[in-house]
Design an enzyme around this catalytic site. Structure first.
Site: not given
Length: 641
Positions: A108, A304
């Site tokens: 992440d 992201d």
């Protein structure tokens, strides 16, 4: 006629016996049996489907460590696992503590803390691996409140808390321990600060992965900690596999940019997230009629890796959707697979991903510097889970948020380099599932036996081995896989499991992408509060072996814990797996089906002869006793037999 009825009943009885023998001895396949059915028989497939989640990005940052700097640093080279749309994320393996405790962590770039469930967790879900046990690590130390942090006054230990946009959260204490990156990594184990979870909510509670590896900007980020110590350069790269393939690679540290890599400036002062300067989107070579400012709201255009799909501001989404729809003349718009989402889907494109560009238009993202990132259809589509050959837009409207959010779908089969030192992000189209080998970044010796050793033996590899332990010698011409056996430990109790064994077999077949009839239950035993199940995977069709490609796919899915089961089956662990060569068959075994058919035909002919004899003898009894040819026979009228 009665004779025909007897014949048919005998035929059905023999066919039933033959099928039973085939199935019980595994000496003929389902394809063989299907070919023996009458032409009028209908066979219906059973299909399972799963829905992917839609995670989002995370928000708070805190400084903790001081900066150091050196040069000529190694890098941490790590494999990526799972599939973006099947799981909603990619994971990598991280080892914490002495001795190391293994964890599957979601990759992440929108998070700044690396965290795993703690053994003291009061509210944590059932995840892939056991919780971290600080007491079992000789190198663990709590992060005391002398640092600039939120403090747990009772325990005098630093705490963390993270809230996510999809209403999930993670909170716990901060600890420091030795972190290692696997056998393929050139980077030696390093001490690092991480979160030890005490509470999980939302998707974080229910997800299969253990936790998150935070690659965002912030001093708690694993990237900042390693770069600040000077053990790696301030850069990392991710490469996500393509549609339906999964896997990939991650490198913590710098790599040489490949020729043709497209770059965009990334401004850390603009946003705590990794942003790019997106100015235009082209569909089929034509720019959308939008102001460049539409991609510059709030945080700008954010990249992201922890988000599955892409999200555009309303004006950009409407323009993009309309431009795509206008180019789909031969496809039919249909409903999406999930009634909870208003997905835009199309049928009629076929199942071959390599041919999608014939049905869907090319898309380009144009950056401020004029460089263009080309998007294939797999970079903005996902498969419809209920309609074969149908696809849905994986780009959505971002509600009232003005941020443009580019999730993992946009960079499938794209090497993305986050060059933080030079404030830029690079993109290079490639096959990410093959990148590990093509860039020569594996090379760890395989602990599996050599090809010459396994010709006369079986392969048995403990599940604790890293994926580099997969049998590299399973290549054509060296070893053929007859069948695969594996032992699975489930947290469900034996009495609760037994009524659902068939259902479990169907789920396993679906996750391994094989036919249900290939999955055979060998044994089930009770194991404390859980169950131990032994399975076997047999070849498909009439083949006597499993192809090496299929075998490696099955093994990698098992060893990488990519088999996802419903919550009703609890959590599972792979205890052991074996690969065994095909058994040599005698001549009669190899030709069993032909022999069975021959026997059936012979018996059927014999019974036909027997029936005919019975009918003729009965007719003679009705006509009377035998008389010599020259004797006078009274004229009779033949009656109905």
């Amino acid at each position: 006629m009665p004779g025909s009825s007897i014949h048919a009943q005998a035929w059905l009885l023999l066919l039933f016996i033959s099928i039973s023998v085939c199935i019980r001895t595994h000496l003929c396949s389902a394809d063989d049996l299907i070919r023996s059915f009458p032409p009028s028989a209908m066979v219906f497939p059973l299909v399972l489907s799963i829905n992917s989640s839609r995670p989002s990005i995370e928000g708070n940052f805190r400084r903790l460590l001081r900066r150091e700097k050196t040069h000529n640093t190694p890098d941490a080279r790590m494999r990526l696992y799972d599939d973006l749309l099947a799981n909603g994320y990619y994971t990598t393996r991280l080892f914490i503590g002495t001795p190391p405790q293994e964890f599957a962590l979601i990759v992440d770039t929108g998070s700044t803390v690396t965290y795993v469930p703690c053994s003291t967790c009061e509210q944590c879900g059932l995840h892939q691996d056991p919780r971290f046990q600080p007491d079992l690590s000789s190198t663990y130390q709590p992060v005391k409140c002398s640092h600039d942090c939120t403090c747990d006054e009772e325990n005098k230990q630093c705490t963390y808390e993270r809230q996510y946009a999809e209403m999930s959260s993670s909170s716990g204490v901060l600890g420091e321990d030795v972190v290692s990156f696997g056998k393929e990594s050139a980077l030696q184990p390093q001490r690092a600060v991480f979160g030890c979870e005490n509470v999980e909510t939302g998707d974080l509670f229910s997800q299969h992965a253990d936790g998150i590896i935070g690659l965002g900007r912030g001093q708690l980020s694993i990237m900042d900690q390693l770069a600040n110590k000077g053990v790696i350069s301030d850069s990392f790269s991710l490469c996500y596999g393509g549609m339906g393939v999964g896997g990939g690679a991650m490198v913590l540290g710098g790599i040489s940019p490949p020729p043709g890599m497209v770059f965009s400036h990334s401004n850390p002062a603009r946003s705590p997230y990794y942003n790019v300067e997106l100015k235009e989107i082209h569909v089929a070579g034509k720019p959308l009629q939008l102001s460049p400012r539409v991609f510059d709201g709030k945080h700008g255009t954010v990249l992201d890796s922890g988000t599955t799909y892409a999200y555009l501001p309303e004006a950009a989404f409407v323009a993009f959707k309309d431009a795509i729809v206008k180019k789909l003349h031969l496809l039919k718009q249909i409903r999406g697979p999930d009634p909870n989402y208003n997905d835009i889907c199309f049928s009629g494109a076929g199942s071959d991903v390599s041919q999608l560009s014939k049905s869907f238009p090319a898309v380009e993202m144009v950056f401020k510097n004029g460089q263009k990132l080309s998007l294939a259809p797999e970079n903005y589509l996902f498969r419809h889970s209920k309609v074969h050959g149908a696809y849905c837009l994986g780009i959505f409207q971002n509600g009232k948020d003005l941020t443009t959010l580019l999730g993992g779908i946009v960079v499938r089969n794209t090497l993305v380099t986050y060059d933080r030192e030079n404030k830029r992000i690079g993109f290079w189209k490639t096959n990410c599932s093959e990148l590990w080998e093509r860039l020569h970044i594996s090379g760890a010796p395989s602990p599996a036996p050599s090809a010459s050793d396994i010709r006369n033996s079986t392969i048995s590899v403990a599940p604790s081995l890293s994926p580099s332990g997969l049998p590299d010698n399973l290549i054509p011409g060296h070893f053929e896989v007859g069948h695969i056996t594996f032992d699975m430990s489930l947290s469900v109790k034996y009495p609760d499991l037994m009524p659902h064994i068939s259902e479990l077999a169907a789920y396993i077949a679906h996750e391994l992408e094989i036919n249900t009839y290939q999955v055979h239950l060998l044994n089930v035993t009770s194991q404390g509060n859980g169950s131990l199940i032994q399975w076997a995977i047999f070849p498909a069709g009439s083949s006597d072996h499993i192809s090496n490609t299929t075998a490696l796919s099955i093994i990698s899915r098992l060893t990488e814990h990519r088999v996802r089961l419903p919550d009703s089956f609890g959590s599972y662990q792979l205890v052991e797996w074996k690969v065994e060569p095909p058994k040599k068959r005698m001549w009669w075994q190899q030709h069993l089906l032909a022999l069975i058919v021959g026997v059936i035909v012979a018996v059927a002919l014999a019974m036909s002869t027997l029936v005919a004899w019975y009918v003729w003898s009965h007719r003679l009894q009705m006509l009377g006793s035998y008389k010599p040819v020259n004797e006078a026979v009274p004229e009779q009228e033949l009656g109905q037999l």
